[in-house]
Design a protein around this motif. Structure first.
Motif, mmCIF file in Angstrom:
data_model
loop_
_atom_site.group_PDB
_atom_site.id
_atom_site.type_symbol
_atom_site.label_atom_id
_atom_site.label_comp_id
_atom_site.label_asym_id
_atom_site.label_seq_id
_atom_site.Cartn_x
_atom_site.Cartn_y
_atom_site.Cartn_z
ATOM 1 N N PRO A 52 0.848 -1.199 0.000
ATOM 2 C CA PRO A 52 0.000 0.000 0.000
ATOM 3 C C PRO A 52 0.882 1.248 0.000
ATOM 4 C CG PRO A 52 -0.567 -1.458 1.828
ATOM 5 C CD PRO A 52 0.666 -1.999 1.204
ATOM 6 N N GLN A 106 0.215 4.077 0.982
ATOM 7 C CA GLN A 106 0.083 4.828 2.236
ATOM 8 C C GLN A 106 1.081 4.344 3.278
ATOM 9 O OE1 GLN A 106 -2.633 3.415 0.746
ATOM 10 N NE2 GLN A 106 -3.657 5.246 -0.049
ATOM 11 N N GLN A 129 4.230 5.983 2.555
ATOM 12 C CA GLN A 129 4.151 7.396 2.930
ATOM 13 C C GLN A 129 4.262 7.578 4.442
ATOM 14 O OE1 GLN A 129 0.481 8.313 0.985
ATOM 15 N NE2 GLN A 129 1.504 9.299 -0.747
ATOM 16 N N ALA A 130 3.721 6.644 5.172
ATOM 17 C CA ALA A 130 3.719 6.780 6.631
ATOM 18 C C ALA A 130 5.052 6.369 7.253
ATOM 19 C CB ALA A 130 2.591 5.952 7.228
ATOM 20 N N TYR A 165 7.336 8.716 9.331
ATOM 21 C CA TYR A 165 6.787 9.044 10.656
ATOM 22 C C TYR A 165 6.934 7.861 11.595
ATOM 23 C CZ TYR A 165 4.815 12.622 7.678
ATOM 24 O OH TYR A 165 4.674 13.634 6.775
ATOM 25 N N VAL A 166 6.647 6.682 11.067
ATOM 26 C CA VAL A 166 6.758 5.492 11.910
ATOM 27 C C VAL A 166 8.209 5.313 12.363
ATOM 28 C CG1 VAL A 166 6.496 2.994 11.976
ATOM 29 C CG2 VAL A 166 4.805 4.382 10.778
ATOM 30 N N THR A 174 10.508 7.533 12.682
ATOM 31 C CA THR A 174 10.887 8.551 13.662
ATOM 32 C C THR A 174 10.356 8.199 15.047
ATOM 33 O OG1 THR A 174 10.848 10.190 11.914
ATOM 34 C CG2 THR A 174 10.846 11.011 14.167
ATOM 35 N N VAL A 175 9.108 7.717 15.081
ATOM 36 C CA VAL A 175 8.549 7.328 16.379
ATOM 37 C C VAL A 175 9.369 6.191 16.979
ATOM 38 C CG1 VAL A 175 6.566 6.292 17.530
ATOM 39 C CG2 VAL A 175 6.220 8.121 15.864
ATOM 40 N N LEU A 218 4.827 5.888 25.159
ATOM 41 C CA LEU A 218 6.227 6.189 24.824
ATOM 42 C C LEU A 218 6.748 7.339 25.674
ATOM 43 C CD1 LEU A 218 6.156 5.767 20.956
ATOM 44 C CD2 LEU A 218 7.093 4.211 22.665
ATOM 45 N N THR A 243 5.826 12.911 18.862
ATOM 46 C CA THR A 243 5.147 11.656 18.528
ATOM 47 C C THR A 243 3.688 11.897 18.129
ATOM 48 O OG1 THR A 243 4.861 11.270 20.889
ATOM 49 C CG2 THR A 243 6.602 10.054 19.808
ATOM 50 N N MET A 280 3.625 13.054 14.630
ATOM 51 C CA MET A 280 3.861 11.911 13.752
ATOM 52 C C MET A 280 2.602 11.053 13.644
ATOM 53 S SD MET A 280 6.996 12.317 12.823
ATOM 54 C CE MET A 280 7.287 14.035 13.114
ATOM 55 N N PHE A 281 1.927 10.903 14.769
ATOM 56 C CA PHE A 281 0.723 10.065 14.756
ATOM 57 C C PHE A 281 -0.414 10.694 13.974
ATOM 58 C CE2 PHE A 281 0.544 6.042 17.091
ATOM 59 C CZ PHE A 281 1.903 5.890 17.270
ATOM 60 N N PHE A 309 0.046 12.184 11.114
ATOM 61 C CA PHE A 309 0.333 11.786 9.734
ATOM 62 C C PHE A 309 0.094 10.293 9.539
ATOM 63 C CE2 PHE A 309 2.764 15.759 9.990
ATOM 64 C CZ PHE A 309 2.285 16.383 8.859
ATOM 65 N N ILE A 310 0.467 9.523 10.551
ATOM 66 C CA ILE A 310 0.256 8.082 10.419
ATOM 67 C C ILE A 310 -1.245 7.793 10.345
ATOM 68 C CG2 ILE A 310 0.611 5.841 11.518
ATOM 69 C CD1 ILE A 310 3.161 7.041 12.806
ATOM 70 N N SER A 369 -2.511 8.582 6.847
ATOM 71 C CA SER A 369 -2.205 7.534 5.869
ATOM 72 C C SER A 369 -3.074 6.303 6.088
ATOM 73 C CB SER A 369 -0.738 7.116 5.980
ATOM 74 O OG SER A 369 0.096 8.158 5.576
ATOM 75 N N LEU A 370 -3.189 5.920 7.339
ATOM 76 C CA LEU A 370 -3.973 4.741 7.680
ATOM 77 C C LEU A 370 -5.416 4.895 7.217
ATOM 78 C CD1 LEU A 370 -4.194 2.056 9.350
ATOM 79 C CD2 LEU A 370 -4.900 3.488 11.263
ATOM 80 N N TYR A 429 -5.860 4.748 3.523
ATOM 81 C CA TYR A 429 -5.793 3.346 3.093
ATOM 82 C C TYR A 429 -7.118 2.636 3.357
ATOM 83 C CZ TYR A 429 -4.630 -1.552 2.947
ATOM 84 O OH TYR A 429 -4.638 -2.890 2.654
ATOM 85 N N ASN A 489 -9.387 1.320 0.377
ATOM 86 C CA ASN A 489 -9.306 -0.120 0.140
ATOM 87 C C ASN A 489 -10.305 -0.963 0.913
ATOM 88 O OD1 ASN A 489 -6.884 -0.144 -1.647
ATOM 89 N ND2 ASN A 489 -6.008 0.835 0.159
#
Lengths: 323, 531, 372
Positions: free
Chosen positions: A286, A288, A291-292, A295-296, A298-299, C135, C146, C149-150, C152-153, C156-157, C160, C164
């Motif tokens: 995927p 995405q 793309q993620a 960030y992942v 970095t975490v 964390l 964090t 970052m989350f 952006f995550i 994306s999630l 998706y 999908n």
């Protein structure tokens, strides 16, 4: 040879996508090594991109656009400094404020000036930074492997790409080999030591955030006048935050940060080419997920699973003389 | 101000040697606090000049003004007879003043060399200055026997070495006058001795040293002249040879100090706290407490003496449940309550352990809270403070008012912010909170640090009253006077170990001092006997 | 050891924030002037747009609902000394919880569904906040980075999942199926009609009432329970918390999870109340507005309500604005939002020392006069 060409193209794209990240990550590093958190990279980048595009459009010269971008981002850095250094305000909050402010202001001013829904008019050839052909690139283009690496991968980028890559050793040299760098790093670790050594903490931190402004301004100008041909609303799309992540990933050091930017740039470049591609044995990845990944990663780094990232000791703490 | 001022005439007169430093009428306020009241001071060239005073007497403020860290509201500074306008540290450095701060001003990840040259790099590019600096450093090290490796990372060095770097920094900047602010607070006795030898060398080389301290022993041992400060005022100047610790301590506090508190014989009963082979490590794995074993019985005060930083703080914090214990066992009334093994501070409190920590602002209270919020810290789960799932603020307010009147906390206002009380009143509130719960065991660290004199006596009496009520008290203090006047038995800690025990009757400063320096108790007592 | 007199509450929580807000609005006015429009006209249109007609009220309060949730979310974490920048992501994932519950448990009757949806939002939002919280608490990773970052995550999630998984077959737009009609939150105008009152139709729905309930609950929790007390202790002085036997990590996680749940309640309004399906980027930056709202409201639920109302007004009025003055888009509101965060958040110390000094001088003089 087909696969080789593909790799060259991918790496070529990586250089282009990582350029703004490198400049912004270095910008973040200058600010944060001096003790001022810079979450405002995103907003400053936007401001720089807008100013560069707007001015380049009016003047017809990308260099004047670049200067305008740098001017804008220096002003924003000073604003950030005024809030965080002079008034000891919260650095996270100030950064967020600038990001939100610039997201609105660039669109607002863009609409008021150009009435194109927040976009600036497309720049013509002469108002943009053009690709530069390195000496002898055409001549060696036919030499197998090395020739195409030189002519296709290394040659043919605009000046800001080269500036970004040269900025890394330059930043390293400034940071570790000059008086300015020594004091800058000291003020981020223990401002008291700097103060008692007879150096002004406030002035030092202002200078650091201004360096940050110069670099992030170039990064913004790159987006709208080198990589693209106009400013688009919210065109940074989180690149400021990725740069921040890359800086953290690089543990606040220039060369590791460069590596992180290249990695994240590569993932970005790969993501757009991965759409619908079926990898043998894995299936369709995927887009995405790719793309993620920055960030992942970095975490995961911040969580201390791949080495420990120790920020400068006084990062985020305004300097108050002890009673 | 009835004390005779030791006036040194000669300034301005032709031919006379100008004093290295002369302060005239220095005045400084921080809001409502009058930190320095029209201070006059002369420091003669080539001497070691002590400035003594209690915590909060204004010594550090005065020296910070001299070093340009603060600006005086009024008054003038003269260095070598010249009027100097010192607006910042750079001005102080320029006229040859160097300062070693109480909290070191070092950049820990930097090398020694980098720390030394910071601010005087000798050029925009480091390389130019570094080689010269290395050479100069070597010379200074030779001249004053201040050996340190210039390429070592400062953060890895011991406290004593870090202090040497601070001195090197000042000398490298060409300091003729060196101010040291409470330099021995963090040193072992050996390191302190070494420091005094260095200061003596400096004096012989013609440097002027100003030594700020509240320890009279150091003044008597190391200085030529001494000035005494009390509550923001300069109350006396003396030649060290012509004064005595008794006179100085009287000048410091303004009246005869009661060295011995009026208290009856202890009547120790059953053992309350039993500590067996206790070890405590920091998160970096440094062993701070080494195999400590002792017990505290009901109805006695056990004091722990030692130079600050020798493990007492960690021991106290471990017993309070704040630090996990690495090895060993803690028994409370025979039950295992070893912290870190399912027992934390909250659990210990429930079992009757009250804890007045050493650092009031950092640990004992939240200064942004109101007094009533501060008064339930650690006891917020207590049933009397609850009403269903909610806190019963009426009950809390009443309880706080009761605490405040019982312990004479002024002003008696449960809604006032904790930060707005004076140090003494804050400490009384903390004591009230811990004592009025009627604990089995009271752990108390530096009970009178930063507390005004009136409150000290009150606090000491309450601690003795706890003992007389049949409670066990463990007292940690770096003030020997406090330990000797309160404790019934004294344990001495050095480098993380309890090296011996002295009963209150046989304790004196000399024996304790030797033991604090790591001398075996039998030898210490023998040495005392032969002296 | 106080240098100064304690400021009275009305200055501390009233006058100072207002002063900062005023400055933000003045600068906004200058921005309007700079692009060649009249600030007074803008204010007029804003006010008319927000309150001028019956529907406008409903829209204003509909926006207010989102901002109450995200403002409360920021505040709860803030009381624990944490900057939760992740409300966007937490609300986004919370929306997933709501829509999954509504789509897959559509046999439930509405009252039960209401509870299930609230729980689903809370669990999903809290879970998304849990990882950064864990964390921070256990590994010392800075929660600001964090949570960013989350966001952006999460983005994306969710793209998706929407493209999908959740997208109905045959549909080209990346959005979920519609929630069954009987499971949607009732609009306030429908409720009013049921009671025989006539109200103009607007997206304002039952979640507004829930937002008010949450405000009261947060107030009770933070200032009137021992857990709130513990959270505030950790936020103000983590060392003192440890001394008191309050384990900071535990309360960091608790505060962040509550914060995440509150953010996610925004999805009740958007997904269950208005859009009735899960849209891409439905959070639309409301999570960031929460920062401004909480800072302006000084992290107190009542202040947050007022600030949320102000921003609701700006958002609704801003929509009217872009309609009336073409050169001014509703980006103006984003600008104001940025300026409010800047002046009431980052530069809150600009006036405080001065005001404190003036007040102290006045107070001392008055005391001296009384004594005389």
């Amino acid at each position: 040879m087909d696969n080789f060409e593909l790799v060259i193209l991918l790496l070529d794209a990586t250089l282009r996508t990582s350029t703004p990240l490198i400049l912004a990550a270095l910008a973040g590093m200058f600010s944060e090594r001096s003790g001022t958190i810079n979450l405002a990279l995103e907003g400053m980048m936007l401001g720089g991109a807008f100013s560069a595009a707007a001015v380049a459009y009016y003047v017809g010269n990308p260099w004047i656009g670049l200067l305008a971008a740098i001017g804008t981002t220096i002003c924003l850095s000073l604003l950030h400094g005024f809030a965080c250094i002079t008034h000891k305000g919260n650095q996270v909050v100030s950064g967020m404020a600038i990001n939100i402010l610039m997201s609105g202001l660039t669109a607002l001013v863009g609409i008021a000036l150009f009435a194109q829904g927040g976009k600036t008019p497309s720049l013509d050839h002469g108002s943009r930074f053009q690709p530069i052909t390195l000496p002898g690139a055409d001549a060696v283009a036919d030499v197998p492997v090395l020739g195409s690496i030189y002519s296709e991968l290394l040659s043919g980028h605009n000046i800001l790409v080269y500036v970004a890559f040269l900025a890394v050793p330059a930043a390293w040299w400034v940071m570790y080999r000059t008086r300015f760098g020594l004091r800058l790093r000291a003020v981020g670790e223990n401002p008291g030591a700097v103060d008692t050594a007879g150096i002004g903490v406030v002035a030092m931190r202002y200078r650091a955030v201004m360096c940050s402004g110069v670099l992030v301004g170039m990064s913004g100008a790159y987006l709208s006048t080198a990589q693209g041909a106009s400013f688009l609303q919210d065109m940074t799309a989180g690149k400021g935050y990725i740069a921040l992540a890359a800086m953290v990933f690089g543990k606040w050091r220039p060369f590791p940060a460069l590596f992180a930017c290249l990695l994240f740039g590569f993932l970005d470049a790969a993501a757009t080419r991965m759409q619908g591609v079926i990898l043998p044995g894995i299936g369709e990845v995927p887009v995405q997920l790719v793309q993620a990944l920055p960030y992942v990663l970095t975490v995961v780094l911040l969580a201390g699973f791949i080495g420990r990232a120790t920020p400068p000791k006084s990062l985020g703490r305004p300097y108050v003389k002890e009673r | 101000m009835s004390d005779t001022m030791h006036q040194m005439h000669g300034a301005g007169e032709t031919g006379a040697v100008q004093p290295a430093i002369e302060l005239r009428g220095i005045d400084k306020r921080f809001g409502a606090v009058h930190a320095n009241k029209s201070i006059d001071l002369k420091v003669e060239k080539g001497t070691i000049h002590g400035i003594v005073g209690e915590n909060g007497a204004g010594k550090s403020t005065l020296m910070s003004i001299l070093y340009g860290f603060y600006q005086a509201d009024a008054g003038t500074i003269h260095v070598d007879g010249r009027l100097c306008d010192i607006k910042g540290s750079e001005d102080a450095i320029a006229v040859g003043i160097g300062m070693v701060h109480q909290h070191f001003m070092l950049v820990e990840p930097f090398t020694v060399l980098e720390n030394v040259i910071l601010g005087v790099e000798g050029g925009a590019i480091l390389r130019e200055g570094v080689d010269k600096a290395r050479e100069e450093l070597r010379r200074l090290e030779r001249e004053y026997s201040l050996d340190v490796n210039p390429d070592a990372i400062v953060g890895d060095l011991s406290v004593g070495l870090q202090q040497r770097i601070e001195i090197l920094k000042a000398l490298y900047r060409g300091a003729e006058i060196l101010i040291l602010d409470e330099p021995t607070g963090v040193l072992t006795p050996q390191e302190a001795d070494h420091l005094f030898r260095i200061l003596e060398t400096l004096k012989q080389q013609g440097k002027t040293v100003v030594l700020i301290t509240h320890k009279l022993r150091e003044i008597m041992a190391a200085t030529d002249n001494v000035s005494v400060m009390r509550q923001g005022e300069m109350v006396a100047h003396r030649k060290t040879a012509e004064t005595s610790p008794e006179e100085l301590s009287e000048l410091m506090v303004g009246r005869k100090v009661l060295l011995r508190l009026e208290k009856g014989e202890a009547a120790p009963a059953a053992t309350v706290l039993e500590v067996d082979n206790l070890c405590v490590e920091t998160s970096q794995g440094v062993r701070k407490v080494k195999n400590a074993s002792f017990s505290v019985r009901a109805g006695e005060i056990v004091g722990i003496a030692g130079v600050s930083g020798n493990g007492q703080s960690e021991l106290l914090e471990a017993l309070g449940g704040i630090r996990a214990v690495t090895e060993g066992q803690v028994l409370l009334n025979g039950l295992d309550v070893t912290p870190g093994r399912g027992v934390d501070a909250a659990e210990l409190r429930k079992r009757g352990v009250a804890h007045v920590p050493e650092d009031r602002h950092r640990m004992a209270m939240v200064t942004s809270f109101s007094a009533k919020e501060a008064a339930i810290l650690g006891y917020e789960d207590d049933a009397t403070y609850q009403k269903g799932i909610f806190l019963n603020w009426h009950a809390i307010s009443d309880a706080t008012e009761h605490m405040m009147s019982e312990f004479d906390v002024r002003p008696n206002d449960p809604d006032l912010k904790a930060a707005n009380f004076s140090g003494g009143n804050q400490q009384k509130l903390v004591l009230a909170r811990e004592i009025m719960r009627d604990p089995e065991l009271l752990l108390v660290g530096q009970p009178t640090r930063g507390v005004d004199i009136g409150a000290i006596e009150f606090i000491h009496k309450r601690i003795v009253a706890m003992r007389d009520a049949g409670k066990a008290v463990l007292l940690v203090s770096v003030e020997l006077d406090e330990i000797m006047s309160l404790a019934d038995r004294i344990l001495v800690m050095c480098d993380g170990s309890i090296i011996g025990e002295v009963s209150a009757a046989e304790a004196n400063e000399r024996v304790l001092g030797l033991m604090m320096a790591g001398v075996d108790p039998h030898e210490a007592k023998a040495a005392e006997g032969s002296a | 050891m106080s240098d100064t007199v304690q400021l009275p509450r009305w200055i501390d929580v009233g006058a100072l924030p207002l002063l900062n807000l005023l400055l933000a609005l003045i600068v906004s006015g200058l921005v309007v002037l700079a692009i060649g429009e009249s600030p007074t006209q803008v204010v007029e249109i804003l006010l008319y747009g927000a309150f001028g007609y019956e529907e406008a009220w409903g829209y204003t309060l509909y926006y207010t609902t989102n901002f109450i949730f995200t403002g409360l979310a920021f505040a709860v974490a803030f009381h624990c000394g944490l900057f939760n920048i992740g409300a966007e992501g937490q609300a986004y994932v919370g929306g997933l919880g709501v829509v999954l519950a509504a789509l897959y448990l559509d046999f439930l009757p509405f009252p039960i569904m209401l509870i299930v949806a609230i729980l689903a939002a809370a669990v999903f939002g809290a879970a998304w906040a849990y990882i950064p919280a864990y964390l921070q608490a256990r590994r010392g990773s800075h929660v600001v980075i964090t949570t960013i970052m989350f966001n952006f995550i999460a983005s994306s999630l969710m793209v998706y999942l929407l493209v999908n998984v959740l997208r109905p077959q045959g549909s080209m737009t990346p959005e979920s199926e519609q929630i069954a009609e009987h499971l949607r939150l009732p609009f306030i105008h429908d409720i009013a009609a049921g009671l025989g009152l006539e109200m103009a139709s607007s997206p304002l729905n039952l979640s507004f009432v829930y937002a008010l309930v949450c405000s009261v609950l947060v107030w009770l929790f933070i200032w009137h329970t021992r857990w709130g007390y513990a959270i505030r202790t950790v936020g103000a002085n983590a060392v003192a918390a440890t001394y008191a036997g309050i384990e900071p990590g535990r309360y960091i996680i608790m505060a962040m999870m509550i914060s995440g749940a509150l953010s996610a309640f925004m999805a009740l309004n958007e997904v269950m109340g208005v859009q009735h399906r899960l849209l891409i980027d439905f959070t639309a930056g409301y999570g960031f507005v929460g920062i401004a709202v909480a800072l302006m409201g000084r992290n107190h639920p009542f202040g947050i309500f007022l600030a949320a109302l102000l921003f609701g007004m700006l958002y609704q009025g801003g929509a009217e604005l872009s309609f009336e003055i073409p050169t001014i888009s509703n980006d103006m509101v984003v600008v104001i939002q940025g300026l409010v965060i800047l002046f009431t958040g980052a530069m809150e110390h600009m006036f405080r020392p001065r005001v404190t000094r003036i007040y102290t001088a006045w107070h001392l003089r008055r005391r001296a006069q009384e004594a005389a």
